[in-house]
Structures are given as structure tokens and as C-alpha cells.
Design a protein around this motif. Structure first.
Motif, PDB file in Angstrom:
ATOM      1  N   LEU A 100       0.877  -1.171   0.000  1.00 10.88           N
ATOM      2  CA  LEU A 100       0.000   0.000   0.000  1.00 10.88           C
ATOM      3  C   LEU A 100       0.912   1.218   0.000  1.00 10.88           C
ATOM      4  O   LEU A 100       1.536   1.528   1.017  1.00 10.88           O
ATOM      5  CB  LEU A 100      -0.911   0.011   1.235  1.00 10.88           C
ATOM      6  N   GLN A 101       1.020   1.888  -1.141  1.00  9.54           N
ATOM      7  CA  GLN A 101       1.952   3.013  -1.244  1.00  9.54           C
ATOM      8  C   GLN A 101       1.231   4.337  -1.039  1.00  9.54           C
ATOM      9  O   GLN A 101       0.340   4.694  -1.806  1.00  9.54           O
ATOM     10  CB  GLN A 101       2.666   3.016  -2.594  1.00  9.54           C
ATOM     11  N   VAL A 102       1.612   5.045   0.008  1.00  9.41           N
ATOM     12  CA  VAL A 102       1.029   6.347   0.307  1.00  9.41           C
ATOM     13  C   VAL A 102       1.769   7.407  -0.508  1.00  9.41           C
ATOM     14  O   VAL A 102       3.000   7.482  -0.490  1.00  9.41           O
ATOM     15  CB  VAL A 102       1.127   6.674   1.811  1.00  9.41           C
ATOM     16  N   VAL A 103       0.995   8.215  -1.234  1.00  6.44           N
ATOM     17  CA  VAL A 103       1.558   9.250  -2.096  1.00  6.44           C
ATOM     18  C   VAL A 103       1.019  10.603  -1.644  1.00  6.44           C
ATOM     19  O   VAL A 103      -0.189  10.782  -1.508  1.00  6.44           O
ATOM     20  CB  VAL A 103       1.173   9.003  -3.568  1.00  6.44           C
ATOM     21  N   VAL A 201      -0.028  -3.835  -5.865  1.00  7.00           N
ATOM     22  CA  VAL A 201       0.093  -2.502  -5.261  1.00  7.00           C
ATOM     23  C   VAL A 201      -1.253  -1.796  -5.252  1.00  7.00           C
ATOM     24  O   VAL A 201      -2.031  -1.895  -6.211  1.00  7.00           O
ATOM     25  CB  VAL A 201       1.107  -1.635  -6.035  1.00  7.00           C
ATOM     26  N   LEU A 202      -1.525  -1.096  -4.170  1.00  7.21           N
ATOM     27  CA  LEU A 202      -2.649  -0.172  -4.081  1.00  7.21           C
ATOM     28  C   LEU A 202      -2.082   1.188  -3.708  1.00  7.21           C
ATOM     29  O   LEU A 202      -1.328   1.299  -2.734  1.00  7.21           O
ATOM     30  CB  LEU A 202      -3.648  -0.632  -3.018  1.00  7.21           C
ATOM     31  N   TYR A 203      -2.401   2.208  -4.488  1.00  4.56           N
ATOM     32  CA  TYR A 203      -1.904   3.553  -4.205  1.00  4.56           C
ATOM     33  C   TYR A 203      -2.910   4.307  -3.334  1.00  4.56           C
ATOM     34  O   TYR A 203      -4.114   4.306  -3.609  1.00  4.56           O
ATOM     35  CB  TYR A 203      -1.646   4.329  -5.497  1.00  4.56           C
ATOM     36  N   ILE A 204      -2.402   4.940  -2.292  1.00  8.05           N
ATOM     37  CA  ILE A 204      -3.237   5.734  -1.386  1.00  8.05           C
ATOM     38  C   ILE A 204      -2.842   7.186  -1.565  1.00  8.05           C
ATOM     39  O   ILE A 204      -1.727   7.593  -1.209  1.00  8.05           O
ATOM     40  CB  ILE A 204      -3.027   5.313   0.084  1.00  8.05           C
ATOM     41  N   GLN A 220      -5.189  13.136  -9.920  1.00  4.78           N
ATOM     42  CA  GLN A 220      -5.400  12.666 -11.287  1.00  4.78           C
ATOM     43  C   GLN A 220      -4.119  12.080 -11.865  1.00  4.78           C
ATOM     44  O   GLN A 220      -4.142  11.081 -12.603  1.00  4.78           O
ATOM     45  CB  GLN A 220      -5.916  13.806 -12.171  1.00  4.78           C
ATOM     46  N   LYS A 221      -2.974  12.675 -11.524  1.00  5.66           N
ATOM     47  CA  LYS A 221      -1.690  12.129 -11.975  1.00  5.66           C
ATOM     48  C   LYS A 221      -1.448  10.741 -11.382  1.00  5.66           C
ATOM     49  O   LYS A 221      -0.955   9.840 -12.062  1.00  5.66           O
ATOM     50  CB  LYS A 221      -0.553  13.075 -11.577  1.00  5.66           C
ATOM     51  N   VAL A 222      -1.807  10.580 -10.112  1.00  2.00           N
ATOM     52  CA  VAL A 222      -1.657   9.280  -9.460  1.00  2.00           C
ATOM     53  C   VAL A 222      -2.560   8.247 -10.135  1.00  2.00           C
ATOM     54  O   VAL A 222      -2.140   7.110 -10.403  1.00  2.00           O
ATOM     55  CB  VAL A 222      -1.999   9.375  -7.956  1.00  2.00           C
ATOM     56  N   LYS A 223      -3.792   8.639 -10.436  1.00  2.00           N
ATOM     57  CA  LYS A 223      -4.739   7.718 -11.065  1.00  2.00           C
ATOM     58  C   LYS A 223      -4.254   7.287 -12.455  1.00  2.00           C
ATOM     59  O   LYS A 223      -4.377   6.119 -12.832  1.00  2.00           O
ATOM     60  CB  LYS A 223      -6.120   8.366 -11.159  1.00  2.00           C
ATOM     61  N   ALA A 267     -12.641   3.034   5.640  1.00  2.00           N
ATOM     62  CA  ALA A 267     -13.450   1.848   5.366  1.00  2.00           C
ATOM     63  C   ALA A 267     -13.271   1.422   3.911  1.00  2.00           C
ATOM     64  O   ALA A 267     -13.106   0.239   3.602  1.00  2.00           O
ATOM     65  CB  ALA A 267     -14.924   2.133   5.667  1.00  2.00           C
ATOM     66  N   TYR A 268     -13.290   2.409   3.001  1.00  2.00           N
ATOM     67  CA  TYR A 268     -13.044   2.109   1.591  1.00  2.00           C
ATOM     68  C   TYR A 268     -11.639   1.532   1.424  1.00  2.00           C
ATOM     69  O   TYR A 268     -11.422   0.581   0.663  1.00  2.00           O
ATOM     70  CB  TYR A 268     -13.161   3.377   0.744  1.00  2.00           C
ATOM     71  N   LEU A 269     -10.696   2.124   2.126  1.00  2.00           N
ATOM     72  CA  LEU A 269      -9.301   1.693   2.011  1.00  2.00           C
ATOM     73  C   LEU A 269      -9.124   0.255   2.492  1.00  2.00           C
ATOM     74  O   LEU A 269      -8.439  -0.548   1.840  1.00  2.00           O
ATOM     75  CB  LEU A 269      -8.394   2.632   2.808  1.00  2.00           C
ATOM     76  N   ALA A 270      -9.728  -0.087   3.622  1.00  2.00           N
ATOM     77  CA  ALA A 270      -9.603  -1.446   4.152  1.00  2.00           C
ATOM     78  C   ALA A 270     -10.163  -2.462   3.169  1.00  2.00           C
ATOM     79  O   ALA A 270      -9.562  -3.517   2.926  1.00  2.00           O
ATOM     80  CB  ALA A 270     -10.313  -1.555   5.499  1.00  2.00           C
ATOM     81  N   ARG A 271     -11.304  -2.145   2.557  1.00  2.00           N
ATOM     82  CA  ARG A 271     -11.897  -3.069   1.578  1.00  2.00           C
ATOM     83  C   ARG A 271     -11.027  -3.180   0.327  1.00  2.00           C
ATOM     84  O   ARG A 271     -10.852  -4.262  -0.229  1.00  2.00           O
ATOM     85  CB  ARG A 271     -13.312  -2.611   1.216  1.00  2.00           C
TER      86      ARG A 271
END
Length: 363
Positions: A100-103, A201-204, A220-223, A267-271
Motif C-alpha cells: 500500500l503506497q502512500v503518495v 500494489v494499491l496507491y493511497i 489525477q496524476k496518481v490515477k 473503510a473504503y481503504l480497508a476493503r
């Protein structure tokens, strides 16, 4: 299975971790490497189906699924060569099942950025590059031994060497290993290497309070980057979520309403993290408890039963299965059975997300 929270220093990793795990520990100081040893925590996975099932059983307990999170220290450019205690931190990433990469997607003059300015694409590329360089080094360190064994005619060593060569060819072109297609036999070998760019990977996107929906240009750049790399993105304001996590239930609901959220973004993040790990839930239900059980997507009935107890898998006879829709239509298990909607599934049955089950076994 567990997911590791990674990112550059001062992007909000520890703030996010504390909020996710409902930690009320003091916030870390605003300087790099304040996390040295990885912190670990268990996070519940919110699932509205639990409450819907519980309406028909009035259970003593409701137990959600959970996943393990590891807060890993900030990675900097040069980590693969030991910068910022990089080798130690990278070893922690090798041990998790997903990243889970925090940006950082917010501007704040009071929060130092390690590179001197906020640039999420640059930050993501730094992390990806360091992980690829570290993977290259890992493969190189193992290659000589595999080559010697392969020359001696060891069939398994030849297979391992072929996977190593496929990895090297990809990494030389700066293509992370998760983007390649792997045969089942290759997957097993690849997993044994613990290579970091093979992990999902999931980007946060850590956003400002004025961009909770993640509609700003930085997100938007991250997406765009994530889409190109087959990954998901969840926008979260770690600062706000940490404040919400500290509140009692009544105040929490009031604060969520004030900022236009139906539930915490966590909650969204955990799912999303649960899905990134390739996990799904099935349920058991009765007057004592309604519970979500965690299984890998693709698990069979016996494997699902084994999550409850190994004897259930060893002595598996059959599973009795119905759906939440069946329960909401017929109201009781007896009525579901009478209507012929209670399915009997054998050892080859592949579990579906949301199945409600009873297992019959004999040992």
C-alpha cells in the motif's frame, strides 16, 4: 496475509496507520525515519452484509474479517544501495503480501518534503525504481548458485533459473514483475524469491481536506500512473481520518456528516486493501455469532472450512450454502431449505464471495 504501508518520508504513512488501527499514540515528529522498526496492527474490514445477515439471527457477537497491516519506514532515493537504512527497510517489504503506497497529494509548508517539493509522479517513480533495483540485486545474488545446480542437471534449478532470466529481462527494461504474465508453475517459483515488484500494489493518495473526493490535479496524476500499471487508487485525507478515529461513535458520525462522508474513507481503504491481497469473505451465521471468514479468491469448500479448523478441511464431507439474497427473501434457514434454495456442495466447489455456509465433516 498482510499488507505493508510504504512511501517516502513525511507523506503521512504513520498518521494513516494510526488511524487505520485506531491507535491513539502520539503522532510522530515531522522528520524522516521516525519509523525504524515496522509497526504492526490488525484492521477490521467493514462489510455491510454482516449487519444484514445479523437482522435474521440476533447474534451475541458480530465478527468482521480482518487484515494485518505493517507500517514500514520511509524509503528514499538510493534505498537499494543502503541510503536511509534502505536495505533494512526493503527487507521488511519482502515479507508482506501486498504493498500500500502512500503518495502525498497535498501542499503544506509546515510538512517537509524529502525532495523539496510535492510531485506525486516523481515520488511513485522513486519508490518503483528502488524496488526494481533491489529486486535486480536479489536475483543477481542468487543466480550463481542456481547456475551451478542447473549445469549439474538439477531440473528444479533449471526452472528457477528460467524464472530468474525472465525477471532480469523485465527489470532491465524497468518493467515491474507484477505486469508480466506468469504460468502457475512460474508463480510458485516467483513467490519463493520474495521479489517486491511482483507484489500487487494499491496507491493511497493522501489528500487535503479540500479534496476529499480526490478530484484535484495531483490525484489525477496518481490515477493515470496507477491505471497504466494495473493498480487501484484510494484518496484519503490521513489528517482528517486520524481525527475521526479518535472520536466516539456519536461525534464521529456528526463529523462525517459535516464533511459530506457516509463512512470514514478508511473503510473504503480497508476493503480495497483486502481485494488487492486477493481475498474474499464467506459467512457463518447463528444465534451465537455472525462471522466473516477470510479466504483467497478461488478457494475450494474444503480450504474454506479449514480456515475455521484444520479438522474441518481434513474431514470435509460437504458444505450447505445459501446466499444473502436467499436469506432476505425467505427470512430463515428452515424456509430456505424448504424452498429448495439450500445448495449442497462437494469438495470441488469453488467458494463465492458472500456465501453463507454450514460445513459437515467427520474425522
Amino acid at each position: 496475509m498482510e499488507a505493508g504501508i510504504v512511501g517516502l518520508p513525511n507523506v503521512g504513512k504513520s498518521t494513516l496507520f494510526n488511524a487505520l488501527t485506531a491507535s491513539k499514540a502520539a503522532q510522530s515528529a515531522n522528520y524522516p525515519f521516525c519509523t525504524i522498526e515496522p509497526n504492526e496492527g490488525i484492521v477490521s474490514v467493514p462489510d455491510g452484509r454482516l449487519d444484514r445477515i445479523s437482522k435474521y439471527f440476533n447474534p451475541q457477537k458480530i465478527i468482521p474479517a480482518a487484515l494485518k497491516l505493517v507500517d514500514i519506514a520511509g524509503i528514499v532515493k538510493g534505498a537499494s544501495e543502503g541510503e536511509g537504512l534502505g536495505n533494512k527497510f526493503l527487507s521488511h517489504i519482502r515479507e508482506v503480501d501486498a504493498i500500500l503506497q502512500v503518495v502525498r497529494c497535498f501542499e503544506d509548508p509546515d510538512v517537509t518534503h524529502v525532495a523539496g517539493g510535492v510531485n506525486p509522479l516523481s515520488d511513485m517513480e522513486v519508490i518503483e525504481t528502488e524496488l526494481m533495483l533491489a529486486d535486480m540485486q536479489s536475483i543477481e545474488n542468487s543466480r550463481n548458485k542456481a547456475e551451478r545446480a542447473a549445469r549439474a542437471g538439477d531440473k528444479e534449478a533449471k526452472e528457477r533459473l528460467a524464472v530468474m532470466e525472465k525477471c532480469t529481462a523485465s527489470l532491465d527494461q524497468l518493467i515491474p514483475l507484477r505486469k508480466l504474465k506468469w504460468e502457475d508453475s512460474e508463480q510458485k517459483i516467483l513467490a519463493s524469491f520474495g521479489l517486491m515488484t511482483a507484489k500487487p500494489v494499491l496507491y493511497i493518495a493522501n489528500v487535503d481536506e479540500n479534496d476529499l473526493g480526490g478530484n484535484g490535479p495531483l490525484v489525477q496524476k496518481v490515477k493515470e500512473f496507477a491505471t497504466a500499471n494495473g493498480a487501484g487508487v484510494v484518496p484519503v485525507c490521513a489528517k482528517l481520518e486520524s481525527e475521526i478515529a479518535e472520536l466516539d461513535e456519536g461525534d464521529r458520525l456528526e463529523m462525517l456528516q459535516s464533511v459530506g462522508l457516509e463512512e470514514p474513507a478508511l473503510a473504503y481503504l480497508a476493503r480495497a486493501a483486502y481485494q488487492t491481497l486477493g481475498l474474499q469473505s464467506y459467512f457463518t451465521a447463528g444465534p451465537k455469532e455472525v462471522r466473516a471468514w477470510t479466504i483467497p479468491i478461488g478457494a475450494t469448500g474444503p480450504q474454506a472450512a479449514g480456515v475455521i479448523h484444520s479438522d474441518f478441511e481434513r474431514g470435509f464431507i460437504r458444505a450447505e450454502v445459501y446466499t444473502l439474497q436467499d436469506l432476505e427473501t425467505y427470512k430463515t434457514e428452515a424456509a430456505i431449505r424448504q424452498a429448495g434454495k439450500l445448495r449442497v456442495e462437494g469438495k470441488a466447489y469453488v467458494m463465492k464471495d458472500g456465501d453463507i455456509c454450514h460445513f459437515l465433516f467427520n474425522v
